[in-house]
Design an enzyme around this catalytic site. Structure first.
Site, mmCIF file in Angstrom:
data_model
loop_
_atom_site.group_PDB
_atom_site.id
_atom_site.type_symbol
_atom_site.label_atom_id
_atom_site.label_comp_id
_atom_site.label_asym_id
_atom_site.label_seq_id
_atom_site.Cartn_x
_atom_site.Cartn_y
_atom_site.Cartn_z
ATOM 1 N N SER A 12 14.237 -2.342 8.961
ATOM 2 C CA SER A 12 12.697 -1.703 9.078
ATOM 3 C C SER A 12 11.705 -2.648 8.338
ATOM 4 C CB SER A 12 12.684 -0.390 8.332
ATOM 5 O OG SER A 12 13.256 0.567 9.410
ATOM 6 N N ARG A 35 7.130 -1.002 1.100
ATOM 7 C CA ARG A 35 7.931 0.200 0.908
ATOM 8 C C ARG A 35 6.829 1.487 1.563
ATOM 9 N NH1 ARG A 35 13.089 1.273 -2.131
ATOM 10 N NH2 ARG A 35 13.475 3.581 -1.678
ATOM 11 N N HIS A 38 6.667 1.429 5.134
ATOM 12 C CA HIS A 38 8.146 1.876 5.629
ATOM 13 C C HIS A 38 8.076 3.388 5.766
ATOM 14 C CE1 HIS A 38 12.258 3.232 4.845
ATOM 15 N NE2 HIS A 38 12.560 2.537 5.968
#
Length: 203
Positions: A12, A35, A38
């Protein structure tokens, strides 16, 4: 201390790296932004996230010094508890769970936050849900009653959200915030978890 990355998460991250395009984040800032993307699948966060000078360094220092981490709601606590326990094991306090009765005219989360931040004035404070709690926190900072190591201010919604973030932007404390209406518990947890990973990777 090395935190293993699951192969799906690694894949990812690679997709995000390909799709994000040009940006001006340094490597530590980008680790946090990536992050958040994500966790949300929303690239707009790359345009909305703001870092004050030395915010990341102060957050890492607080983690390493094991200062308490105060979060506004249970969802944020659940999102970070595992990584906190596996790394620096900072005390983890949830504001809404700290009290049973709200102060007059205040929410339960706001009441809990007012109480616990004054108990631990130099804590890392993470607000992903409650703009009223962020407004009260800013008032306490302004009165020089609390001196947070870091404030992560990313409440989500429509009422008082933008105003609370604008207040935080005026505070001279280390802070990571998301502009506008977007944010939420997953974003708050992602930012703190990214900080923990950064802290563990420092020599």
């Amino acid at each position: 201390m090395l935190i293993e990355i699951h192969p799906i998460q690694s894949q990812s991250f690679a997709i995000i790296d390909q799709e994000i395009g040009e940006h001006s984040f340094n490597s530590a800032e980008y680790a946090i932004v990536r992050r958040v993307i994500h966790s949300t699948a929303d690239f707009e966060f790359s345009q909305l996230i703001r870092f004050s000078p030395n915010a990341i360094e102060q957050g890492i220092l607080g983690l390493k010094q094991r200062v308490p981490i105060i979060v506004d709601v249970g969802m944020v606590k659940q999102g970070v508890a595992n990584l906190v326990a596996k790394t620096f094991n900072n005390p983890l306090i949830c504001a809404v769970e700290a009290v049973s009765t709200p102060l007059a005219g205040k929410t339960l989360t706001e009441t809990g936050l007012i109480q616990v931040v004054q108990e631990f004035p130099q804590s890392i404070i993470v607000i992903g849900n409650a703009p009223t709690a962020l407004i009260s926190l800013c008032s306490l900072i302004e009165q020089k009653l609390v001196f947070p190591s870091l404030v992560i201010g990313v409440p989500v919604g429509f009422v008082s959200v933008v105003e609370s973030k604008m207040m935080l932007a005026q505070m001279s404390v280390p802070q990571i915030r998301v502009e506008g209406r977007k944010g939420g518990s997953p974003v708050a947890a992602a930012i703190l978890n990214a900080l923990i990973v950064l802290a563990t990777s420092e020599k």
